[in-house]
Design a protein around this motif. Structure first.
Motif, PDB file in Angstrom:
ATOM      1  N   ASP A  12       0.795  -1.222   0.000  1.00 30.11           N
ATOM      2  CA  ASP A  12       0.000   0.000   0.000  1.00 30.11           C
ATOM      3  C   ASP A  12       0.829   1.274   0.000  1.00 30.11           C
ATOM      4  OD1 ASP A  12      -2.285  -1.593   0.078  1.00 30.11           O
ATOM      5  OD2 ASP A  12      -2.266  -1.636   2.268  1.00 30.11           O
ATOM      6  N   LEU A  13       2.024   1.219  -0.556  1.00 30.46           N
ATOM      7  CA  LEU A  13       2.799   2.446  -0.732  1.00 30.46           C
ATOM      8  C   LEU A  13       2.627   2.914  -2.170  1.00 30.46           C
ATOM      9  CD1 LEU A  13       6.145   1.695   1.120  1.00 30.46           C
ATOM     10  CD2 LEU A  13       4.152   2.948   1.947  1.00 30.46           C
ATOM     11  N   PRO A  14       2.463   4.220  -2.375  1.00 28.51           N
ATOM     12  CA  PRO A  14       2.284   4.705  -3.738  1.00 28.51           C
ATOM     13  C   PRO A  14       3.520   4.439  -4.579  1.00 28.51           C
ATOM     14  CG  PRO A  14       2.558   6.533  -2.198  1.00 28.51           C
ATOM     15  CD  PRO A  14       2.450   5.302  -1.382  1.00 28.51           C
ATOM     16  N   HIS A  15       3.297   4.278  -5.890  1.00 30.59           N
ATOM     17  CA  HIS A  15       4.384   3.884  -6.782  1.00 30.59           C
ATOM     18  C   HIS A  15       5.530   4.883  -6.756  1.00 30.59           C
ATOM     19  CE1 HIS A  15       6.199   1.654 -10.026  1.00 30.59           C
ATOM     20  NE2 HIS A  15       6.294   2.738 -10.759  1.00 30.59           N
ATOM     21  N   ASP A  16       5.215   6.182  -6.699  1.00 30.84           N
ATOM     22  CA  ASP A  16       6.305   7.151  -6.714  1.00 30.84           C
ATOM     23  C   ASP A  16       7.128   7.083  -5.442  1.00 30.84           C
ATOM     24  OD1 ASP A  16       4.294   8.145  -5.116  1.00 30.84           O
ATOM     25  OD2 ASP A  16       4.499  10.219  -5.786  1.00 30.84           O
ATOM     26  N   LEU A  17       6.511   6.635  -4.339  1.00 30.57           N
ATOM     27  CA  LEU A  17       7.258   6.484  -3.100  1.00 30.57           C
ATOM     28  C   LEU A  17       8.182   5.273  -3.195  1.00 30.57           C
ATOM     29  CD1 LEU A  17       7.536   7.829  -0.354  1.00 30.57           C
ATOM     30  CD2 LEU A  17       5.795   6.280   0.517  1.00 30.57           C
ATOM     31  N   VAL A  18       7.676   4.176  -3.731  1.00 26.51           N
ATOM     32  CA  VAL A  18       8.505   2.995  -3.935  1.00 26.51           C
ATOM     33  C   VAL A  18       9.688   3.333  -4.831  1.00 26.51           C
ATOM     34  CG1 VAL A  18       8.576   0.665  -4.903  1.00 26.51           C
ATOM     35  CG2 VAL A  18       6.604   1.386  -3.562  1.00 26.51           C
ATOM     36  N   ARG A  19       9.434   4.102  -5.888  1.00 27.40           N
ATOM     37  CA  ARG A  19      10.487   4.428  -6.840  1.00 27.40           C
ATOM     38  C   ARG A  19      11.539   5.343  -6.234  1.00 27.40           C
ATOM     39  NH1 ARG A  19      10.153   2.078 -11.235  1.00 27.40           N
ATOM     40  NH2 ARG A  19      12.068   3.098 -11.842  1.00 27.40           N
ATOM     41  N   THR A  30      -2.846 -13.154   3.363  1.00 27.10           N
ATOM     42  CA  THR A  30      -1.669 -12.310   3.556  1.00 27.10           C
ATOM     43  C   THR A  30      -0.588 -12.659   2.545  1.00 27.10           C
ATOM     44  OG1 THR A  30      -2.139 -12.093   5.916  1.00 27.10           O
ATOM     45  CG2 THR A  30       0.107 -11.598   5.198  1.00 27.10           C
ATOM     46  N   LEU A  31      -0.381 -13.958   2.306  1.00 28.52           N
ATOM     47  CA  LEU A  31       0.606 -14.397   1.323  1.00 28.52           C
ATOM     48  C   LEU A  31       0.289 -13.829  -0.045  1.00 28.52           C
ATOM     49  CD1 LEU A  31       2.952 -16.147   0.338  1.00 28.52           C
ATOM     50  CD2 LEU A  31       1.394 -18.101   0.287  1.00 28.52           C
ATOM     51  N   ARG A  32      -0.972 -13.910  -0.453  1.00 35.16           N
ATOM     52  CA  ARG A  32      -1.370 -13.381  -1.749  1.00 35.16           C
ATOM     53  C   ARG A  32      -1.140 -11.874  -1.814  1.00 35.16           C
ATOM     54  NH1 ARG A  32      -4.673 -14.505  -6.169  1.00 35.16           N
ATOM     55  NH2 ARG A  32      -5.023 -16.628  -5.423  1.00 35.16           N
ATOM     56  N   ARG A  33      -1.537 -11.155  -0.771  1.00 38.40           N
ATOM     57  CA  ARG A  33      -1.396  -9.697  -0.766  1.00 38.40           C
ATOM     58  C   ARG A  33       0.077  -9.288  -0.838  1.00 38.40           C
ATOM     59  NH1 ARG A  33      -3.861  -8.992   3.545  1.00 38.40           N
ATOM     60  NH2 ARG A  33      -2.158  -8.549   4.995  1.00 38.40           N
ATOM     61  N   THR A  42       4.987  -7.501  -4.133  1.00 37.74           N
ATOM     62  CA  THR A  42       6.281  -7.808  -4.743  1.00 37.74           C
ATOM     63  C   THR A  42       6.178  -7.809  -6.261  1.00 37.74           C
ATOM     64  OG1 THR A  42       6.879  -9.150  -2.821  1.00 37.74           O
ATOM     65  CG2 THR A  42       8.140  -9.504  -4.834  1.00 37.74           C
ATOM     66  N   VAL A  43       5.153  -8.458  -6.788  1.00 31.93           N
ATOM     67  CA  VAL A  43       4.977  -8.549  -8.237  1.00 31.93           C
ATOM     68  C   VAL A  43       4.747  -7.167  -8.839  1.00 31.93           C
ATOM     69  CG1 VAL A  43       3.375  -9.347 -10.028  1.00 31.93           C
ATOM     70  CG2 VAL A  43       4.216 -10.936  -8.300  1.00 31.93           C
ATOM     71  N   GLY A  44       4.063  -6.285  -8.097  1.00 34.13           N
ATOM     72  CA  GLY A  44       3.828  -4.941  -8.600  1.00 34.13           C
ATOM     73  C   GLY A  44       5.119  -4.205  -8.895  1.00 34.13           C
ATOM     74  N   VAL A  45       6.137  -4.422  -8.060  1.00 34.13           N
ATOM     75  CA  VAL A  45       7.441  -3.807  -8.291  1.00 34.13           C
ATOM     76  C   VAL A  45       8.174  -4.527  -9.428  1.00 34.13           C
ATOM     77  CG1 VAL A  45       9.714  -3.363  -7.280  1.00 34.13           C
ATOM     78  CG2 VAL A  45       7.650  -2.941  -5.942  1.00 34.13           C
ATOM     79  N   LEU A  46       8.135  -5.849  -9.403  1.00 37.06           N
ATOM     80  CA  LEU A  46       8.838  -6.607 -10.438  1.00 37.06           C
ATOM     81  C   LEU A  46       8.262  -6.340 -11.823  1.00 37.06           C
ATOM     82  CD1 LEU A  46       9.294 -10.061  -8.672  1.00 37.06           C
ATOM     83  CD2 LEU A  46      10.907  -8.166  -8.815  1.00 37.06           C
ATOM     84  N   GLU A  91       0.450 -23.468  -4.305  1.00 44.33           N
ATOM     85  CA  GLU A  91      -0.725 -23.257  -5.145  1.00 44.33           C
ATOM     86  C   GLU A  91      -1.188 -21.802  -5.077  1.00 44.33           C
ATOM     87  OE1 GLU A  91      -5.315 -24.960  -5.685  1.00 44.33           O
ATOM     88  OE2 GLU A  91      -4.061 -25.645  -4.019  1.00 44.33           O
ATOM     89  N   THR A  92      -1.158 -21.213  -3.881  1.00 43.46           N
ATOM     90  CA  THR A  92      -1.539 -19.807  -3.729  1.00 43.46           C
ATOM     91  C   THR A  92      -0.632 -18.908  -4.558  1.00 43.46           C
ATOM     92  OG1 THR A  92      -2.420 -20.168  -1.500  1.00 43.46           O
ATOM     93  CG2 THR A  92      -1.801 -17.915  -2.071  1.00 43.46           C
ATOM     94  N   VAL A  93       0.661 -19.182  -4.520  1.00 45.35           N
ATOM     95  CA  VAL A  93       1.624 -18.388  -5.291  1.00 45.35           C
ATOM     96  C   VAL A  93       1.357 -18.545  -6.786  1.00 45.35           C
ATOM     97  CG1 VAL A  93       4.063 -18.153  -5.897  1.00 45.35           C
ATOM     98  CG2 VAL A  93       3.390 -18.411  -3.507  1.00 45.35           C
TER      99      VAL A  93
END
Length: 445
Positions: A266-273, A300-303, A308-312, A340-342
């Motif tokens: 839940d951090l905005p993309h510009d903050l992550v960048r 929680t695992l999915r979230r 992580t995938v959002g950054v990748l 399976e969840t992953v």
């Protein structure tokens, strides 16, 4: 408020709102505790966002009462407050109460833990970028319009941002040149990415040539003066705040593993960048190990995987290997369910928008016990770019120099055949091409 001034203690109330469900305050509590707060109460609400307070007006008043009754000195808000919401909610709280939302809390934790120049510069820069609209909101507009360049707090922040951006550009250029030299030296570059506390640092210890999981003291004999002699591990958020690089060997191939800053949701993309050193390592990686904590509940695992995938999805260029870590905490059935969840989460993820990035099959491991690590090594070797060449060269002193050069960059197969030497070598495509060129020179071609 400067959270770093309160890392040794302070009573705090956490607040959270969610439009769709009753908020889970576990992570905001951990963030607050990591910043040194003693969490003494919480206020939560399920409703749509209120434009003035984020919480509804009545719930905001309840928050103020809880703060007063608990004699708390701070509120940690689980979400992003707009500059206006921040100012209005602060006015409602008891006088002297510090208000910090999730984003600022994360930034302050990064700033408190950063020590190397790149991490420190990035933390300061991200904090100033976050503060700028709030400084604008707090400034009297009429005075701001009439302010001289010297007297404007907004312009002062903007000047500091410009200076830090220039400094970070210099550091980024130096890091890019270092990566270029490492590749020229035959090293594959592998980044470890993932949610904070997923076990990346423990996995780094498990894979590295000169670190043990139970002993953080490396011998430092790596030939790279920027490679740290230890890699910290602990069961708390943001233990790793700088990129840490160690050498590993994968089936004879020299690899540099970089443990990047842990991600949070839940951090905005510009903050992550803002934390470009981590993103640059991910983007430059010949492969990325995307580490997730398999012991988390499935939601929680999915979230966390989605974070992580959002950054990748924005930055990775090499193959991505999902590493389902901490399986030592699970039964066989739970391990299968986590994998399976992953797989399900990846199938419907943002990575679908990046067909140029290959997602490999998830590998279940325990970085702590070593279970599954050999399978991970095999998967990593398969993901790395590579070619194989075979050639014959005369058995001369120059050939021995070539063999030494090859041994520094991999594990060549060498067979002496009278006056000739037969060589078979696998490695990075650019290193293989250079080996062929040098062999041709030795043959006088």
């Amino acid at each position: 408020m400067n959270v770093r001034d309160r890392l040794d203690g302070g009573r705090a109330v956490v607040a959270a709102r969610d439009a769709d469900s009753q908020p889970d305050t576990a992570e905001i509590r951990r963030l607050a505790e990591a910043a040194g707060f003693d969490v003494v109460g919480e206020v939560t609400q399920r409703r749509r966002e209120d434009r003035r307070y984020d919480l509804g007006e009545g719930k905001a008043g309840e928050l103020a009462a809880v703060v007063a009754d608990a004699d708390a000195g701070a509120v940690a808000f689980d979400g992003a407050l707009t500059p206006g919401q921040y100012a209005d909610l602060l006015d409602l709280l008891p006088s002297g109460t510090a208000l910090v939302d999730r984003y600022r809390l994360v930034l302050e934790l990064f700033a408190a833990g950063a020590s190397d120049p790149a991490a420190t510069t990035q933390a300061r820069l991200a904090t100033l970028r976050y503060d700028l609209p709030r400084v604008r909101r707090a400034s009297d507009e009429s005075l701001l319009n009439a302010a001289t360049e010297k007297g404007s707090p907004v312009l002062d922040v903007e000047r500091r941002i410009d200076a830090l951006e220039n400094r970070l550009a210099e550091l980024t250029d130096a890091a890019a040149e270092r990566r270029r030299r490492r590749r020229a030296g035959g090293f594959d570059l592998v980044a470890l990415a993932g949610y904070t506390n997923a076990g990346k640092s423990t996995l780094l210890r498990r894979l590295a040539d000169d670190l043990r999981v139970d002993d953080g003291d490396g011998d430092g004999a790596t030939g790279h003066d920027d490679l740290t002699e230890s890699a910290a591990t602990a069961d708390r958020l943001f233990e790793t705040l700088e990129t840490t690089t160690r050498r590993a060997t994968v089936d004879g191939r020299p690899v540099l593993l970089t443990d990047t800053v842990g991600l949070v949701a839940d951090l905005p993309h510009d903050l992550v960048r803002s934390f470009s050193a981590t993103l640059d390592e991910i983007a430059a990686g010949d492969a990325v190990l995307a580490v997730v904590d398999a012991s988390a509940d499935r939601a929680t695992l999915r979230r966390r995987l989605e974070t992580t995938v959002g950054v990748l999805a924005a930055d990775a260029t090499g193959p991505v290997i999902p590493v389902v870590n901490k399986v030592d905490r699970l039964t066989e059935a739970e391990r299968a369910a986590a994998v399976e969840t992953v797989e399900d989460a990846l199938a419907g993820s943002d990575m679908d928008d990046r067909p140029d990035v290959e997602i490999r099959d998830p590998i279940p491991v325990s970085a702590l016990t070593g279970d599954g690590v050999e399978s991970l090594r095999a998967a990593l070797l398969d993901a790395l770019p590579g070619e194989t060449v075979a050639f014959r060269v005369p058995n001369t002193g120059e050939t021995q120099a070539l063999l030494s050069w090859l041994h520094d960059r991999g594990d060549p197969e060498v067979r002496y055949d009278g006056d000739a030497v037969a060589v078979r070598f696998s490695g990075r495509p650019d290193v293989v091409a250079e080996a062929e060129r040098r062999a041709a020179d030795l043959r006088g071609e």
